[in-house]
Design a protein around this motif. Structure first.
Motif, PDB file in Angstrom:
ATOM      1  N   UNK A   1      -5.229  -4.527   9.840  1.00 47.28           N
ATOM      2  CA  UNK A   1      -5.385  -3.124   9.483  1.00 47.28           C
ATOM      3  C   UNK A   1      -4.083  -2.357   9.378  1.00 47.28           C
ATOM      4  N   UNK A   2      -3.012  -2.903   9.966  1.00 48.39           N
ATOM      5  CA  UNK A   2      -1.733  -2.201   9.968  1.00 48.39           C
ATOM      6  C   UNK A   2      -0.654  -2.938   9.177  1.00 48.39           C
ATOM      7  N   UNK A   3      -1.023  -3.951   8.385  1.00 45.59           N
ATOM      8  CA  UNK A   3      -0.014  -4.805   7.757  1.00 45.59           C
ATOM      9  C   UNK A   3       0.616  -4.208   6.501  1.00 45.59           C
ATOM     10  N   UNK A   4       0.074  -3.125   5.961  1.00 47.30           N
ATOM     11  CA  UNK A   4       0.614  -2.402   4.806  1.00 47.30           C
ATOM     12  C   UNK A   4       0.605  -3.205   3.511  1.00 47.30           C
ATOM     13  N   UNK A   5      -0.197  -4.242   3.420  1.00 45.60           N
ATOM     14  CA  UNK A   5      -0.473  -4.854   2.127  1.00 45.60           C
ATOM     15  C   UNK A   5      -1.949  -5.241   2.111  1.00 45.60           C
ATOM     16  N   UNK A   6      -2.557  -5.159   0.961  1.00 46.82           N
ATOM     17  CA  UNK A   6      -3.994  -5.413   0.863  1.00 46.82           C
ATOM     18  C   UNK A   6      -4.264  -6.894   0.627  1.00 46.82           C
ATOM     19  N   UNK A   7      -5.128  -7.468   1.433  1.00 45.51           N
ATOM     20  CA  UNK A   7      -5.444  -8.887   1.303  1.00 45.51           C
ATOM     21  C   UNK A   7      -6.943  -9.170   1.290  1.00 45.51           C
ATOM     22  N   UNK A   8      -7.776  -8.136   1.442  1.00 46.36           N
ATOM     23  CA  UNK A   8      -9.227  -8.328   1.415  1.00 46.36           C
ATOM     24  C   UNK A   8      -9.705  -8.219  -0.030  1.00 46.36           C
TER      25      UNK A   8
ATOM     26  N   UNK B   1       4.445   6.457  13.181  1.00 52.26           N
ATOM     27  CA  UNK B   1       4.667   5.452  12.140  1.00 52.26           C
ATOM     28  C   UNK B   1       3.727   5.733  10.966  1.00 52.26           C
ATOM     29  N   UNK B   2       4.270   6.361   9.929  1.00 54.92           N
ATOM     30  CA  UNK B   2       3.477   6.614   8.729  1.00 54.92           C
ATOM     31  C   UNK B   2       3.274   5.308   7.969  1.00 54.92           C
ATOM     32  N   UNK B   3       4.354   4.557   7.829  1.00 57.98           N
ATOM     33  CA  UNK B   3       4.285   3.225   7.234  1.00 57.98           C
ATOM     34  C   UNK B   3       4.073   2.239   8.379  1.00 57.98           C
ATOM     35  N   UNK B   4       2.948   1.578   8.380  1.00 52.73           N
ATOM     36  CA  UNK B   4       2.598   0.742   9.517  1.00 52.73           C
ATOM     37  C   UNK B   4       3.046  -0.700   9.328  1.00 52.73           C
ATOM     38  N   UNK B   5       3.274  -1.361  10.449  1.00 54.15           N
ATOM     39  CA  UNK B   5       3.487  -2.799  10.515  1.00 54.15           C
ATOM     40  C   UNK B   5       2.438  -3.344  11.482  1.00 54.15           C
ATOM     41  N   UNK B   6       2.180  -4.657  11.475  1.00 47.70           N
ATOM     42  CA  UNK B   6       1.156  -5.194  12.382  1.00 47.70           C
ATOM     43  C   UNK B   6       1.315  -4.744  13.827  1.00 47.70           C
TER      44      UNK B   6
ATOM     45  N   UNK C   1       0.829  -1.213   0.000  1.00 45.50           N
ATOM     46  CA  UNK C   1       0.000   0.000   0.000  1.00 45.50           C
ATOM     47  C   UNK C   1       0.860   1.258   0.000  1.00 45.50           C
ATOM     48  N   UNK C   2       1.735   1.394   1.003  1.00 45.35           N
ATOM     49  CA  UNK C   2       2.570   2.592   1.130  1.00 45.35           C
ATOM     50  C   UNK C   2       4.020   2.215   0.853  1.00 45.35           C
ATOM     51  N   UNK C   3       4.705   3.021   0.055  1.00 43.99           N
ATOM     52  CA  UNK C   3       6.080   2.715  -0.358  1.00 43.99           C
ATOM     53  C   UNK C   3       7.148   3.379   0.507  1.00 43.99           C
ATOM     54  N   UNK C   4       6.765   4.214   1.414  1.00 44.12           N
ATOM     55  CA  UNK C   4       7.760   4.946   2.206  1.00 44.12           C
ATOM     56  C   UNK C   4       8.577   3.995   3.071  1.00 44.12           C
ATOM     57  N   UNK C   5       9.688   4.518   3.617  1.00 43.77           N
ATOM     58  CA  UNK C   5      10.650   3.672   4.311  1.00 43.77           C
ATOM     59  C   UNK C   5      10.335   3.506   5.791  1.00 43.77           C
TER      60      UNK C   5
ATOM     61  N   UNK D   1      -7.422   1.705   6.617  1.00 42.50           N
ATOM     62  CA  UNK D   1      -6.773   2.251   7.809  1.00 42.50           C
ATOM     63  C   UNK D   1      -5.436   2.906   7.473  1.00 42.50           C
ATOM     64  N   UNK D   2      -4.799   2.455   6.392  1.00 43.08           N
ATOM     65  CA  UNK D   2      -3.544   3.090   5.990  1.00 43.08           C
ATOM     66  C   UNK D   2      -3.757   4.566   5.684  1.00 43.08           C
ATOM     67  N   UNK D   3      -4.909   4.895   5.111  1.00 37.65           N
ATOM     68  CA  UNK D   3      -5.223   6.294   4.828  1.00 37.65           C
ATOM     69  C   UNK D   3      -5.317   7.120   6.106  1.00 37.65           C
ATOM     70  N   UNK D   4      -5.740   6.494   7.190  1.00 37.14           N
ATOM     71  CA  UNK D   4      -5.794   7.229   8.454  1.00 37.14           C
ATOM     72  C   UNK D   4      -4.387   7.625   8.901  1.00 37.14           C
ATOM     73  N   UNK D   5      -3.405   6.773   8.612  1.00 37.17           N
ATOM     74  CA  UNK D   5      -2.030   7.074   9.022  1.00 37.17           C
ATOM     75  C   UNK D   5      -1.339   8.051   8.075  1.00 37.17           C
ATOM     76  N   UNK D   6      -1.843   8.191   6.867  1.00 36.56           N
ATOM     77  CA  UNK D   6      -1.238   9.144   5.934  1.00 36.56           C
ATOM     78  C   UNK D   6      -2.014  10.462   5.861  1.00 36.56           C
ATOM     79  N   UNK D   7      -3.334  10.420   6.123  1.00 37.14           N
ATOM     80  CA  UNK D   7      -4.173  11.622   6.050  1.00 37.14           C
ATOM     81  C   UNK D   7      -4.546  12.180   7.426  1.00 37.14           C
TER      82      UNK D   7
END
Length: 622
Positions: free
Chosen positions: A220-227, A165-170, A79-83, A248-254
């Motif tokens: 919701x925080x895994x940063x890859x889409x699986x649904x 954490x803009x780029x989220x992990x579980x 989803x998000x490419x940032x580091x 939920x990734x949009x919540x962390x970026x917006x």
């Protein structure tokens, strides 16, 4: 840490460090002892299962961490490419604190809340009540609590810690100040407490509800889409009842949209739904696997090294590899991981990095160091390396660097085996010897007139010895077989500086060492000796009065991004010369292989490496 930490930010057991588990040990021991010593009809299964369930929650979270890191490294549906960097890893290191906290409250609640003991195994009405209370009060109250946490007063004191954490992990899902976790527990306790008070609680309803919370949090925080999108096409109301990782990734970026816990219906009701949610969901689902420009091919070292990979324990991977006592307690899991790697038997992606426009990936061969020294394993290992090379070639990679023992002379003639077998390879194979030789030569203090070389002779050792002899530096050998091998390698002019002497070990204080250096040999060195490795794997340190330099390695420049784990035993943001050589090869656009017995111009490679911002590790002689 929040920008302006408020009260109850830190966990009460923060000062205990790794020993924090002792706060829960008495409760776990007491419940276990009580279960096994009570009469059969008096045993409380619900109390006994609290501690095993806490272990299950930790395993559940760890599986999400490993799988998420694997998927985001490959790039599929990312989803998000940032580091991600070491700062985020350190901030999210204590993800198990919330499990300890929940466990303590479960133990205390069982002891002091009426009807909390001897809870039955299953009751359907309790499961239904739990689900309804979550959909209603829990989701509603969480939505408004979450919006309140984004008010500047609470955000700066508490919730900004999570949003660092803009780029989220579980594990990002549970990284909150202690005060927030108190509030969350009271919210999630609404269904649990209600079912206990109404005598409808059960082991199944408790376990399912907590597992549901963990599953949705991690997802919701895994940063890859699986649904899959077809779920919402088949059952449209589901989009109001279940969020997706992209939602939920949009919540962390917006930051100011998508406040809901797990059910987006309240964002729809109150107009805080991000309009890009559906588009991002579809775009993420169609994203393909990354095509790397540079691949570094490494392998496992010891059975415990699986925990130190980026896909293993994030906290261990962010530190240089060393054996830790508590990993011995995990030997059943270690054995299982060995069986799994044997059964899976395929190279896997460990991590991804970026260097300007170059996409970098590290792949690992599922073989251990000891297997590389077993002759009957060589064919299997070579087949895996060959498959990796052909896979990288098919994906359009420009360079593949052979790390650790993947390029040994005995295994594949320093990679030349593959070049001879596949003469039309587009990907360039790099064994990194030129840069490794340059790194060793530049580690030797200026003015040195004599060095002692000891250990298994490799391509790097031969070229280092040749370069030193040509410069007039005496290279002393203490083993006749190694002396004879080097003697036949050197030209007539250089061989005069090659010396065989059994007694020189106690006189020479600059040792160039490789694999096979024993403790006995190290003790022959004079006090203050500098051991300079020319091997990829460092020697064991037996002398406290001597200096052990790093294996050939370089500090990575800021242009190398998404570095959040250590390469084996090297410090943070340090890469082996063999890995760096592949990156520099691609940056320079060199259209040649560097493998077999041949070498590139070491000075040319050295200068190019420095020009791209890589800096050699400073020695005590610098």
């Amino acid at each position: 840490m929040a920008s302006r930490p408020g009260i109850l930010t830190d966990w009460p057991w923060k000062r205990l460090g790794i020993y924090k588990y002792i706060v829960i040990a008495p409760w776990a021991i007491h419940n276990t002892y009580s279960y096994f010593t009570a009469e059969k009809g008096e045993r409380d299964l619900s109390g006994f299962l609290i501690f095993p369930y806490l272990l299950f929650r930790m395993l559940h979270n760890q599986l999400w961490i490993s799988y998420s890191r694997y998927r985001t490294a490959k790039g599929t549906n990312r989803i998000v490419d940032k580091s991600i960097d070491f700062e985020q890893v350190d901030r999210e290191r204590e993800w198990d604190d919330q499990i300890i906290f929940n466990g303590l409250l479960f133990f205390i609640g069982r002891e002091y809340v009426a009807n909390a003991k001897h809870v039955g195994f299953f009751r359907l009405d309790g499961c239904i009540i739990t689900a309804l209370l979550h959909i209603g009060p829990v989701e509603f109250l969480y939505y408004w609590l979450h919006r309140a946490l984004h008010h500047h007063f609470l955000y700066s004191r508490y919730h900004s810690h999570h949003h660092s954490s803009i780029v989220t992990e579980p594990i990002t899902s549970v990284i909150h100040p202690f005060a927030e976790h108190i509030a969350y527990f009271f919210l999630f306790a609404i269904p649990l407490y209600t079912t206990i008070r109404t005598c409808t609680a059960s082991i199944v309803s408790f376990a399912l509800y907590e597992t549901y919370i963990d599953f949705m949090n991690n997802m919701g925080h895994c940063n890859f889409e699986l649904v899959p999108n077809w779920l919402f096409d088949v059952f449209p109301p589901l989009k109001y009842l279940m969020y997706t990782p992209s939602f939920h990734s949009l919540h962390h970026t917006q930051f100011r949209t998508n406040y809901s816990l797990f059910m987006p219906m309240y964002d729809y009701i109150y107009g805080t739904m991000d309009k890009a949610s559906d588009d991002l969901h579809k775009a993420s689902l169609t994203r393909k696997e990354d095509s790397p420009d540079v691949v570094h091919l490494t392998h496992l070292t010891t059975p415990e090294s699986i925990y130190h990979l980026r896909l293993g324990f994030a906290s261990l991977a962010s530190k240089p590899y060393r054996s830790r006592w508590y990993l011995w307690a995990m030997w059943p899991v270690t054995v299982w991981s060995m069986v799994l790697t044997w059964v899976y038997g395929k190279t896997f992606t460990v991590e991804r990095n970026e260097c300007g426009d170059l996409k970098l990936q590290t792949w690992a061969i599922p073989k251990y160091k000891i297997q590389y020294f077993l002759e009957w394993q060589r064919e299997s290992i070579n087949n895996l390396i060959e498959e990796a090379i052909l896979d990288a070639d098919e994906k359009g990679a420009k360079v593949l660097s052979l790390g650790l023992l993947n390029q040994s002379e005995e295994l594949n003639k320093n990679g030349d085996l593959y070049v001879q077998k596949f003469p039309k390879l587009k990907v360039k194979l790099v064994d990194g010897s030129s840069l490794a030789v340059a790194a060793v030569l530049n580690s030797i203090p200026h003015g040195t007139t004599q060095v002692l070389m000891r250990g298994h002779l490799t391509k790097v050792a031969y070229y280092v010895a040749e370069a030193l002899c040509q410069k007039g530096v005496q290279v002393v050998m203490t083993r006749e077989t190694e002396y004879d091998k080097l003697k036949t390698w050197l030209d007539t002019e250089s061989v005069s500086n090659l010396v065989f002497s059994r007694g020189a070990a106690s006189k020479t204080n600059i040792w160039l060492v490789g694999d096979g250096l024993s403790e006995e040999e190290q003790h022959k060195a004079p006090k203050g000796t500098a051991f300079i490795p020319f091997s990829q794997i460092p020697p064991r340190m037996f002398r406290g009065d001597c200096c052990y330099l790093s294996t050939p390695a370089f500090s990575a420049p800021p242009t190398i991004e998404n570095v959040d784990s250590c390469e084996n035993w090297l410090p943070r943001r340090v890469m082996s010369a063999w890995r760096v050589a592949g990156i520099v090869h691609a940056l320079e656009g060199w259209n040649e292989h560097e493998c077999g017995r041949g070498m590139m111009d070491t000075e040319k490679v050295w200068q190019a490496t420095l020009r791209h911002g890589f800096q050699p590790l400073k020695s005590k002689f610098a």
